[in-house]
Scaffold this motif. Structure first.
Motif, PDB file in Angstrom:
ATOM      1  N   SER A 173      40.388  46.225  46.843  1.00  0.00           N
ATOM      2  CA  SER A 173      40.037  46.330  48.270  1.00  0.00           C
ATOM      3  C   SER A 173      39.174  45.147  48.705  1.00  0.00           C
ATOM      4  CB  SER A 173      39.296  47.629  48.552  1.00  0.00           C
ATOM      5  OG  SER A 173      40.127  48.728  48.313  1.00  0.00           O
ATOM      6  N   TYR A 174      38.236  44.745  47.843  1.00  0.00           N
ATOM      7  CA  TYR A 174      37.401  43.573  48.151  1.00  0.00           C
ATOM      8  C   TYR A 174      38.287  42.351  48.379  1.00  0.00           C
ATOM      9  CZ  TYR A 174      32.589  45.119  47.347  1.00  0.00           C
ATOM     10  OH  TYR A 174      31.354  45.695  47.461  1.00  0.00           O
ATOM     11  N   ILE A 175      39.250  42.168  47.494  1.00  0.00           N
ATOM     12  CA  ILE A 175      40.138  41.016  47.600  1.00  0.00           C
ATOM     13  C   ILE A 175      40.956  41.103  48.882  1.00  0.00           C
ATOM     14  CG2 ILE A 175      42.123  39.861  46.537  1.00  0.00           C
ATOM     15  CD1 ILE A 175      40.919  40.782  43.808  1.00  0.00           C
ATOM     16  N   ASP A 176      41.483  42.297  49.190  1.00  0.00           N
ATOM     17  CA  ASP A 176      42.269  42.484  50.412  1.00  0.00           C
ATOM     18  C   ASP A 176      41.453  42.182  51.667  1.00  0.00           C
ATOM     19  OD1 ASP A 176      44.520  43.169  49.005  1.00  0.00           O
ATOM     20  OD2 ASP A 176      44.256  45.339  49.259  1.00  0.00           O
ATOM     21  N   GLN A 177      40.157  42.456  51.591  1.00  0.00           N
ATOM     22  CA  GLN A 177      39.278  42.211  52.742  1.00  0.00           C
ATOM     23  C   GLN A 177      38.787  40.770  52.796  1.00  0.00           C
ATOM     24  OE1 GLN A 177      36.157  45.076  52.191  1.00  0.00           O
ATOM     25  NE2 GLN A 177      37.532  46.817  52.430  1.00  0.00           N
ATOM     26  N   GLY A 178      39.223  39.953  51.847  1.00  0.00           N
ATOM     27  CA  GLY A 178      38.803  38.559  51.819  1.00  0.00           C
ATOM     28  C   GLY A 178      37.409  38.364  51.252  1.00  0.00           C
ATOM     29  N   ARG A 179      36.902  39.368  50.555  1.00  0.00           N
ATOM     30  CA  ARG A 179      35.570  39.279  49.973  1.00  0.00           C
ATOM     31  C   ARG A 179      35.668  38.822  48.526  1.00  0.00           C
ATOM     32  NH1 ARG A 179      33.054  45.012  51.258  1.00  0.00           N
ATOM     33  NH2 ARG A 179      31.188  44.060  50.406  1.00  0.00           N
TER      34      ARG A 179
END
Length: 124
Positions: free
Chosen positions: A62-68
């Protein structure tokens, strides 16, 4: 279910990569960029067995999907755990204060019953 679907998709991708690699090498031997990509994909395919037991928490994805930055996941988890720990400590302290106050009040109101209670707790 998600893990099984992911494994199936990865296996299909692995077969497709191998098939594409064969075609690319056969029909486009002069294209170095494609060949480099194909070699990289082959290397990844060979290394895949080394990572079968790796489990990535859903939250990291989810972090990766959010660009984090996924490396911030651990930091954020520790901060949340620290806040939760402080919250639990406050609850424990409140309950201890309540217990002490209740014990003091019961000693004043029902001293005989409290003595019996304390004796029974002390013995076992």
């Amino acid at each position: 279910v998600l893990q099984c679907c992911s494994v199936a998709v990865l296996q299909c991708c692995s077969v497709a990569v191998l098939q594409c690699c064969s075609v690319v090498m056969l029909y486009f031997p002069q294209n170095t960029k494609i060949n480099d990509m194909v070699k990289g994909l082959k290397k990844l395919n060979e290394m895949k067995d080394n990572f079968q037991q790796v489990q990535v928490p859903y939250e990291v994805l989810s972090y990766i999907d959010q660009g984090r930055n996924p490396q911030l996941y651990t930091k954020d988890c520790l901060e949340r755990a620290k806040l939760k720990n402080e919250e639990v400590k406050e609850k424990i302290n409140s309950l201890q204060v309540f217990k002490d106050t209740l014990t003091t009040e019961l000693r004043g109101t029902m001293p005989a019953a409290m003595e019996e209670y304390e004796r029974s707790n002390a013995s076992g």
